[in-house]
Write a protein that holds these residues in place. Structure first.
Motif, mmCIF file in Angstrom:
data_model
loop_
_atom_site.group_PDB
_atom_site.id
_atom_site.type_symbol
_atom_site.label_atom_id
_atom_site.label_comp_id
_atom_site.label_asym_id
_atom_site.label_seq_id
_atom_site.Cartn_x
_atom_site.Cartn_y
_atom_site.Cartn_z
ATOM 1 N N LYS A 60 0.806 -1.338 -0.071
ATOM 2 C CA LYS A 60 0.203 0.010 -0.047
ATOM 3 C C LYS A 60 0.726 1.342 0.037
ATOM 4 O O LYS A 60 0.346 2.341 -0.561
ATOM 5 N N ALA A 61 1.939 1.230 0.650
ATOM 6 C CA ALA A 61 2.931 2.419 0.760
ATOM 7 C C ALA A 61 3.436 2.631 -0.555
ATOM 8 O O ALA A 61 3.612 3.850 -0.832
ATOM 9 N N LEU A 62 3.833 1.800 -1.383
ATOM 10 C CA LEU A 62 4.335 1.815 -2.592
ATOM 11 C C LEU A 62 3.305 2.523 -3.537
ATOM 12 O O LEU A 62 3.811 3.540 -4.319
ATOM 13 N N ILE A 63 1.828 2.116 -3.627
ATOM 14 C CA ILE A 63 1.207 2.532 -4.528
ATOM 15 C C ILE A 63 0.670 4.107 -4.018
ATOM 16 O O ILE A 63 0.701 4.775 -4.854
ATOM 17 N N ASP A 64 0.831 4.459 -2.748
ATOM 18 C CA ASP A 64 0.794 5.640 -2.517
ATOM 19 C C ASP A 64 1.780 6.791 -2.647
ATOM 20 O O ASP A 64 1.518 7.725 -3.382
ATOM 21 N N VAL A 65 3.045 6.151 -2.713
ATOM 22 C CA VAL A 65 4.171 6.817 -2.964
ATOM 23 C C VAL A 65 4.135 7.271 -4.276
ATOM 24 O O VAL A 65 4.341 8.609 -4.993
ATOM 25 N N LEU A 66 3.938 6.306 -5.210
ATOM 26 C CA LEU A 66 3.802 6.653 -6.803
ATOM 27 C C LEU A 66 2.446 7.473 -7.137
ATOM 28 O O LEU A 66 2.678 8.440 -7.828
ATOM 29 N N ASN A 67 1.360 7.086 -6.309
ATOM 30 C CA ASN A 67 0.298 8.167 -6.459
ATOM 31 C C ASN A 67 0.645 9.645 -6.225
ATOM 32 O O ASN A 67 0.359 10.644 -7.122
ATOM 33 N N ARG A 68 1.175 9.725 -5.408
ATOM 34 C CA ARG A 68 1.685 11.160 -4.768
ATOM 35 C C ARG A 68 2.513 11.779 -5.931
ATOM 36 O O ARG A 68 2.845 13.006 -5.778
ATOM 37 N N ASN A 69 3.361 11.177 -6.603
ATOM 38 C CA ASN A 69 4.211 11.485 -7.496
ATOM 39 C C ASN A 69 3.424 11.404 -9.113
ATOM 40 O O ASN A 69 4.427 11.275 -10.041
ATOM 41 N N ASN A 70 2.421 11.474 -9.057
ATOM 42 C CA ASN A 70 1.610 11.593 -10.232
ATOM 43 C C ASN A 70 1.637 10.471 -11.097
ATOM 44 O O ASN A 70 1.602 10.558 -12.345
ATOM 45 N N ILE A 71 1.792 9.427 -10.682
ATOM 46 C CA ILE A 71 1.946 8.132 -11.440
ATOM 47 C C ILE A 71 0.782 7.236 -11.207
ATOM 48 O O ILE A 71 0.387 6.885 -10.310
ATOM 49 N N ASP A 72 0.061 6.881 -12.315
ATOM 50 C CA ASP A 72 -1.244 5.964 -12.224
ATOM 51 C C ASP A 72 -0.335 4.488 -11.878
ATOM 52 O O ASP A 72 0.465 4.078 -12.519
ATOM 53 N N VAL A 73 -1.088 3.560 -10.889
ATOM 54 C CA VAL A 73 -0.627 2.186 -10.748
ATOM 55 C C VAL A 73 -1.781 1.382 -10.896
ATOM 56 O O VAL A 73 -3.031 1.560 -10.414
ATOM 57 N N VAL A 74 -1.424 0.305 -11.777
ATOM 58 C CA VAL A 74 -2.431 -0.604 -11.867
ATOM 59 C C VAL A 74 -1.794 -1.842 -10.954
ATOM 60 O O VAL A 74 -0.761 -2.470 -11.121
ATOM 61 N N VAL A 75 -2.729 -2.598 -10.428
ATOM 62 C CA VAL A 75 -2.488 -4.153 -9.740
ATOM 63 C C VAL A 75 -3.235 -4.974 -10.066
ATOM 64 O O VAL A 75 -4.390 -5.159 -9.632
ATOM 65 N N PRO A 76 -2.876 -5.696 -10.947
ATOM 66 C CA PRO A 76 -3.711 -6.757 -11.491
ATOM 67 C C PRO A 76 -4.081 -7.725 -10.288
ATOM 68 O O PRO A 76 -3.138 -8.129 -9.673
ATOM 69 N N LYS A 77 -5.223 -7.809 -10.107
ATOM 70 C CA LYS A 77 -5.693 -8.872 -9.011
ATOM 71 C C LYS A 77 -5.437 -10.414 -9.309
ATOM 72 O O LYS A 77 -5.248 -11.047 -8.147
ATOM 73 N N GLU A 78 -5.129 -10.660 -10.344
ATOM 74 C CA GLU A 78 -4.598 -12.045 -10.573
ATOM 75 C C GLU A 78 -3.307 -11.778 -10.819
ATOM 76 O O GLU A 78 -2.463 -11.308 -11.798
ATOM 77 N N GLN A 79 -2.300 -12.668 -9.966
ATOM 78 C CA GLN A 79 -0.832 -12.598 -10.075
ATOM 79 C C GLN A 79 -0.311 -13.961 -9.779
ATOM 80 O O GLN A 79 -0.876 -14.744 -8.930
#
Length: 521
Positions: A292-311
């Motif tokens: 969750k921290a990684l997603i938050d950090v990238l979003n704060r730097n204006n990066i869209d993050v896609v997290v495929p539910k199937e991995q």
């Protein structure tokens, strides 16, 4: 005025000295000077009794290996840095005969033990033809000059001579690949503790011939051992069975990250980029807050993050221990999942927060997929810190404002630094956090003992390696050690529980996200 280099040489004569001591010399520097040049200068100008080995001066004989600023290297090919102090010591794990000359008996004994020559059971009746493809298999691992630098640097040999070291394992692989040899070199490799190697790549990093010993020797022999029916250790087999059963290397405990998140899409207004996030098993099943921290950090730097539910697991445990059927099936599955995700969401970049996963996607999946289908996976792979520094750009990173007032050092995961050549980027990100006083650890890239299946298969050895690493970390005097690998984090946390320093272990994305949140208050 002639520039001089402050040079410290560890001296010891067992016949006259009670203990080793450092002697200082001022060596006149010349552009292009090597460590061997410096030693010859000292011997010629200051002390003719200084003992060290050398012969060819051409990087071929392997006789001049010494420790140069804590790392073993061949002296004739190691350049002197004009603005740094030069500290020279004898190779580790070998008794000192005098000064920098060591007794190589341990090494030669282990070489003799494996019979390092092509063994024949009958005399050839006619000249034999060795085909080009067979020669190509052994071309690189035949380059070894037996300098023993890899033995001195090996974190496993540092703890035990039960493992003979990279040089000897390389010799076994060379002979296993020679079609003329009739010995059972796989059985020899098992007797020589082939599964004690953490695949940390220190040997590859310092090898004067840059031989990829972990991949071309250790993992090759392990794969042949699995093919021959040798069983994996219980802990290693457990990982492989879990991958085949569930697509994850570890069992579920708390709700996984991929089940906890409600959407695949973490998008921002006016994005500057878009990435897919490969969570890996431990971020998904054990370190959900880090994901969750990684997603938050990238979003704060204006990066869209896609997290495929199937991995699916990258199968690093299978690649490292030699189960190539499991490994290759996983590589195909992961490639399919992320190519589809990148196509659906119009992106071409996958970001990882796990050093082992990143290395596996880059070094194992990519060449295998390319060889199998004629083209590599249709996406690029980045570590999070690497992506922030090189793609977002250091000057474009949104500055975190929350102060974290601590002395912080960094443990460099083997599979991130030597595995992916991501060295300074995590430290650059760390230094962005207000209040952090970065403390350099001269041994930051020393293996913690978690990798290569060693923690799973040989826990006692793994803990010995980790204990040595803990002592180096504690010597920095830092309040906290940060890293970029789940396995390293778990390993170091286990070790620090036994420490009297109270030192904390944190993942860099967690620390960065905390600083952002504090700045919001």
């Amino acid at each position: 005025m002639t520039k001089t280099i402050k040079t410290k040489v560890l001296r010891y004569n067992p016949d006259s000295d009670n203990e080793p001591y450092f002697q200082d010399f001022d060596v006149e520097y010349e552009p292009g000077m090597t460590v061997l040049d410096a030693l010859l200068f000292i011997q010629d100008k200051f002390d003719s009794s200084l003992a060290f080995r050398w012969e060819c001066r051409g990087g071929q004989c392997g006789s001049c290996a010494v420790k140069v600023n804590t790392i073993a290297r061949i002296a004739c090919r190691t350049k002197v840095e004009p603005d740094e102090e030069l500290v020279l010591e004898p190779l580790e794990k070998m008794p000192v005969i005098k000064d920098l000359v060591v007794d190589m008996a341990q090494t030669t004994f282990r070489l003799r033990r494996i019979r390092p020559y092509v063994a024949r059971d009958k005399k050839p009746e006619r000249p034999e033809i060795i085909h080009a493809e067979e020669i190509e298999k052994v071309r690189e691992i035949r380059k070894c000059i037996e300098c023993s630098a890899c033995l001195s640097n090996c974190p496993i040999v540092h703890e035990t001579w039960d493992y003979p070291g990279p040089m000897i394992i390389r010799q076994l692989a060379r002979l296993e690949l020679d079609p003329r040899d009739v010995e059972d070199r796989v059985a020899m490799a098992m007797n020589e503790s082939i599964y004690s190697c953490t695949t940390c790549k220190m040997c590859e990093d310092i090898c004067p011939k840059k031989i990829k010993i972990p991949a071309l020797a250790v993992e090759l022999l392990r794969a042949k051992a699995v093919e021959a029916g040798y069983p994996l250790a219980e802990g290693q087999q457990g990982f492989v069975d879990q991958i085949n059963k569930t697509g994850r290397a570890v069992p579920e405990k708390n709700p996984p990250l991929l089940k906890a998140i409600e959407t695949e899409e973490f998008f921002v207004d006016n994005p500057n980029g878009r990435v897919a996030f490969f969570t890996g098993c431990l971020i998904d099943y054990r370190m959900q807050n880090t994901g969750k921290a990684l997603i938050d950090v990238l979003n704060r730097n204006n990066i869209d993050v896609v997290v495929p539910k199937e991995q699916w697991c990258c199968a690093s445990p299978a690649f490292r221990t030699g189960d190539l059927n499991t490994a290759h099936a996983a590589a195909r599955r992961v490639t399919e999942i992320f190519e589809e995700a990148c196509k659906k969401y119009d992106c071409d970049t996958v970001v990882v927060a796990c050093a082992g996963c990143g290395k596996t996607l880059r070094e194992d999946h990519r060449p295998f997929i390319e060889e199998e289908r004629g083209e590599p996976p249709l996406y690029k792979v980045y570590d999070m810190a690497e992506y922030m520094i090189h793609v977002i750009g250091k000057e474009n990173i949104v500055p975190p404002k929350g102060e974290i007032k601590m002395k912080v050092t960094y443990h460099e995961p083997c599979h991130l630094g030597r595995g992916q050549h991501v060295f300074d980027e995590p430290i650059e990100v760390l230094k962005l956090i207000p209040g952090v006083e970065y403390i350099e650890d001269p041994y930051k890239n020393r293996c913690c003992g978690a990798g290569g299946g060693v923690r799973a298969g040989q826990r006692e050895l793994s803990q010995k390696i980790a204990t040595t690493r803990k002592e180096y970390i504690e010597a920095t005097g830092a309040d906290m050690v940060t890293t970029e690998c789940p396995f390293c984090t778990i390993q170091l946390n286990d070790m620090m529980k036994e420490s009297s320093t109270g030192m904390k272990v944190r993942y860099i994305p967690d620390l960065l996200a905390e600083s952002y949140r504090k700045g919001d208050a």
